[in-house]
Design an enzyme around this catalytic site. Structure first.
Site, short mmCIF file in Angstrom:
data_model
loop_
_atom_site.label_atom_id
_atom_site.label_comp_id
_atom_site.label_asym_id
_atom_site.label_seq_id
_atom_site.Cartn_x
_atom_site.Cartn_y
_atom_site.Cartn_z
N LYS A 164 -69.09 -18.00 1.45
CA LYS A 164 -69.29 -16.68 2.03
C LYS A 164 -69.99 -15.70 1.08
O LYS A 164 -70.53 -14.69 1.54
CB LYS A 164 -67.93 -16.11 2.48
CG LYS A 164 -67.34 -16.86 3.66
CD LYS A 164 -65.98 -16.31 4.06
CE LYS A 164 -65.41 -17.08 5.25
NZ LYS A 164 -64.09 -16.59 5.66
N LYS A 194 -69.89 -28.56 10.36
CA LYS A 194 -68.81 -28.31 11.30
C LYS A 194 -69.27 -27.36 12.39
O LYS A 194 -70.23 -26.58 12.21
CB LYS A 194 -67.57 -27.75 10.59
CG LYS A 194 -67.69 -26.32 10.11
CD LYS A 194 -66.36 -25.85 9.53
CE LYS A 194 -66.43 -24.38 9.13
NZ LYS A 194 -65.13 -23.89 8.60
N LYS A 237 -69.08 -20.72 15.25
CA LYS A 237 -69.52 -19.71 16.22
C LYS A 237 -70.76 -18.97 15.72
O LYS A 237 -71.52 -18.41 16.51
CB LYS A 237 -68.40 -18.73 16.53
CG LYS A 237 -68.09 -17.78 15.39
CD LYS A 237 -67.28 -16.58 15.87
CE LYS A 237 -67.13 -15.55 14.77
NZ LYS A 237 -66.55 -14.30 15.23
#
Length: 337
Positions: free
Chosen positions: A115, A204, A207
């Site tokens: 992140k 993976k 969204k």
């Protein structure tokens, strides 16, 4: 009784990976064990505001709980829903554990690296939220914490901090959660569930992936979901085998089908092993996804908000004194009380 604990992120855009990796397995686990274990299902709204401050938390909290109920959760007195932010001990415990955890440990967290990659700075919550997650676990002496493989590091951090605190103060203040291997055995799964992208199965399902066909949101039409499965990326090898290194797309479909049909993965692999018709496997998965999504969405819309609010009120009445008692014990060890 021992405690099983898990949380689901407060979000209206949960996808099939969340459903198969968290909601459905936890629902089945709770239904199986809730007569013998306390099952704490908490709403990690404090985690949510790390990245999303948009005024939808209250609404999405109710929706998150409806997802569990719609997935077939069988309620009883040992199943407890509660909101993290309604129990201040979560935040207070995090500060105390910040004084036990090290910067080096938190810098090694894979999710923090991901992140913060390529950014000049990120908010401190992204760096520190693994310690909040440890508090979520240790406040309730949780033995089993069903998580996906992307959270294994955080589970190990919880074990390490529990051991460190117990050693530092020479007291059994915290229950040390079971190790990753024992967690997987308890859940009936030797590997962490990691549902892959339908367009790039090396990654993976996410969204945030800009490719719409890569993911199936729980809110989208069952027919659209069926089409996405039929167009899922596979390979040109021409034979069905389960191997995420050489056939990640096919392996992902086999994993999805096993979870939807509630069958052991080995059994699903045996059924399809050696088959040369990829389309047949896709049709089977697509039908299961379409049927389950249609049933799930109908159940979600049928659950009144009032039902969920009563569950939260009851769960918070249960959780709050437990958390405050554990917090007081650590505060006393520090000499604060």
């Amino acid at each position: 009784m021992k405690t099983i604990l898990t949380g689901v992120r407060v979000n209206s855009d949960l996808h099939l990976g969340h459903f198969l990796g968290v909601i459905l397995p936890l629902t089945r686990l709770a239904n199986k064990h809730s007569k013998d274990y306390n099952v704490n299902i908490f709403i990690p709204d404090l985690h949510t505001i790390i990245s999303e401050i948009d005024g939808t938390i209250k609404e999405n909290t109710l929706l998150s709980i409806k997802y569990y109920l719609a997935a077939g959760l069988e309620l009883n007195n040992n199943i407890h829903f509660y909101r993290q932010s309604y129990i201040p001990a979560h935040s207070e415990m995090t500060w105390l554990l910040n004084c036990i955890a090290t910067v080096g440990e938190l810098k090694r967290m894979t999710q923090y690296k991901d992140k913060s990659a390529g950014k000049d700075s990120v908010n401190a919550g992204i760096f520190d939220y693994p310690v909040l997650m440890v508090s979520d676990i240790l406040l309730y002496d949780a033995t089993y914490v069903p998580v996906g493989e992307d959270q294994f590091q955080h589970l190990e951090l919880a074990r390490n901090l529990a051991l460190r605190v117990n050693h530092k103060f020479n007291q059994d203040i915290f229950t040390v959660p079971a190790n990753t291997s024992d967690q997987m055995k308890f859940m009936g799964n030797t590997d962490g569930v990691r549902i892959r992208s339908l367009t790039n199965p090396e990654k993976k399902m996410s969204k945030s992936d800009p490719a719409d066909n890569s993911k199936i949101l729980l809110s989208e039409s069952p027919k659209a979901a069926q089409k996405k499965i039929m167009s899922a990326t596979t390979d040109s090898l021409g034979e069905i085998n389960f191997d995420f290194k050489t056939q990640p797309g096919i392996s992902n479909l086999l994993q999805i089908n096993a979870l939807l049909e509630d069958k052991p993965l080995d059994e699903m692999i045996k059924t399809w092993q050696g088959n040369t018709r990829y389309g047949d496997l896709k049709k089977s998965v697509a039908k299961n996804v379409q049927d389950i999504l249609a049933d799930f969405q109908a159940k979600v819309t049928s659950i009144p908000d009032e039902t969920v609010l009563e569950l939260l009120k009851s769960g918070e009445s249960y959780a709050r004194p437990l958390a405050e008692t554990k917090l007081l014990r650590l505060q006393s060890a520090f000499g604060l009380r």
